[in-house]
Design an enzyme around this catalytic site. Structure first.
Site, PDB file in Angstrom:
ATOM      1  NE  ARG A   1       9.406  -3.550   3.113  1.00  0.00           N
ATOM      2  CZ  ARG A   1       9.796  -3.408   1.772  1.00  0.00           C
ATOM      3  NH1 ARG A   1      10.837  -3.997   1.669  1.00  0.00           N
ATOM      4  NH2 ARG A   1       9.127  -2.606   1.074  1.00  0.00           N
TER       5      ARG A   1
ATOM      6  NE  ARG B   1       3.240   7.371 -22.878  1.00  0.00           N
ATOM      7  CZ  ARG B   1       2.587   6.661 -21.904  1.00  0.00           C
ATOM      8  NH1 ARG B   1       2.491   5.453 -21.877  1.00  0.00           N
ATOM      9  NH2 ARG B   1       2.071   7.242 -20.696  1.00  0.00           N
TER      10      ARG B   1
ATOM     11  N   PRO C   1       8.941  -0.939 -21.052  1.00  0.00           N
ATOM     12  CG  PRO C   1      10.795  -0.234 -22.019  1.00  0.00           C
ATOM     13  CD  PRO C   1       9.645   0.139 -21.423  1.00  0.00           C
ATOM     14  CD  GLU C   2       7.355  -5.145 -15.995  1.00  0.00           C
ATOM     15  OE1 GLU C   2       7.968  -5.385 -14.996  1.00  0.00           O
ATOM     16  OE2 GLU C   2       6.174  -5.002 -16.175  1.00  0.00           O
TER      17      GLU C   2
ATOM     18  CG  HIS D   1       8.427  10.581 -31.473  1.00  0.00           C
ATOM     19  ND1 HIS D   1       8.049  11.774 -30.704  1.00  0.00           N
ATOM     20  CD2 HIS D   1       7.253  10.267 -31.990  1.00  0.00           C
ATOM     21  CE1 HIS D   1       6.892  11.986 -30.856  1.00  0.00           C
ATOM     22  NE2 HIS D   1       6.094  11.249 -31.766  1.00  0.00           N
TER      23      HIS D   1
END
Ligand SMILES: [Zn+2]
Length: 305
Positions: free
Chosen positions: A178, A136, A2-3, A117
């Site tokens: 950077r 997971r 999930p983002e 789970h």
């Protein structure tokens, strides 16, 4: 995994589903996920959830006793909500074991994986339940007082939120000097939070910027953003907003709190499209994949410079 748009979708679902409810019991079926569960997790029972916020990909549930319950979905975490009727129909046992093995929930395949789970379950006083499923087990749960939030080790170093007032000047400040590749700088949560791998690839493609370009090359000598950086910021916001409107992407086994899946995954222009023609009109290039810091980058060498 999930983002940010997916996590924001989950937050909105949880607000509709459980904000304002009072926790009657917390069912804990294992000792922890990525880290051990906090020892005082059972003391959430009796608390009401007054607000549900998000910082980067952390969900922050405000409790009415001044504490904050932090939840990170990791790679595969998700919440499924059941109203009182559904919860009653699923029935007991709530902490049953199968042949003396892993404790399972009563929801079986309704949360996936036969309930194996469903590591955490919040039972509310109105009979509804929120089940946290995470095959997971990279998710994180923590509990702390709201006074500790700003100095919390997971939160203290996070950069600005892309959905807050945030613009090219802010990004230029964090990229100045950077030499790291712009793609990697965008993934760095100190630069800006929530621009994950997919959305970094898509934004750079739309902006026509090579993922390998040095970050500092997008900042003027006086520290101001270049035109290209301004364009990039616009695309980052667009890509994230589109994903949010689509309900998050469908990668891996993410699902929204009501079990429905988003569909932004089908709209990716470069992500996962190695060897396919670039979709930009008149480009004629072919999408390539390269590995940067162990993550796949998809880009078009013809129109991204
Ligand atoms: Zn192209």
């Amino acid at each position: 995994m999930p983002e940010l748009p997916e996590v924001e979708t989950v937050r909105q679902g949880l607000i509709r589903g459980i904000q304002g409810r009072t926790v009657e019991d917390v069912l804990i079926r294992r000792s922890g996920l990525r880290y051990p569960f906090p020892e005082d997790l059972p003391t959430v029972a009796g608390c009401s959830i007054t607000n549900i916020r998000r910082r980067a990909k952390y969900l922050l549930l405000d409790l009415d006793d001044g504490r904050v319950l932090l939840s990170h979905l990791g790679m595969s975490g998700r919440y499924t909500l059941f109203d009182a009727n559904e919860a009653n129909a699923a029935g007991k046992p709530l902490l049953a074991t199968v042949n003396g093995g892993v404790p399972v929930s009563a929801f079986g395949d309704r949360t996936g994986f036969g309930g194996k789970h469903d590591h955490l379950e919040f039972v509310f006083t109105d009979g509804s339940r929120a089940v946290y499923t995470d095959p997971r087990r990279f998710g994180i749960i923590d509990l702390f007082s709201s006074a500790e939030e700003t100095s919390h080790p997971l939160l203290v170093d996070l950069g600005p939120e892309p959905f807050d007032p945030w613009g090219p000047v802010d990004l230029a400040q964090r990229l100045e000097g950077r030499r790291t590749a712009i793609k990697l700088a965008l993934l760095d949560q100190k630069t800006v939070v929530g621009v994950g791998n997919i959305y970094a690839c898509e934004s750079l493609h739309r902006a026509g910027i090579s993922p390998r370009r040095e970050a500092k090359g997008l900042v003027r000598a006086n520290g101001a953003p270049t035109k290209r950086l301004e364009t990039l910021v616009g695309h980052i916001k667009d890509v994230l907003h589109e994903a949010l409107e689509a309900g998050g992407s469908t990668l891996n086994d993410f699902a929204a709190v009501d079990g429905t899946l988003g569909y932004f995954a089908h709209q990716f222009a470069v992500y996962g499209r190695e060897g396919q023609p670039c979709q930009k009109e008149g480009c004629g290039g072919v999408v390539r994949r390269l590995v940067q810091s162990n993550r796949s980058t998809f880009y078009c060498p013809s129109c991204q410079r």
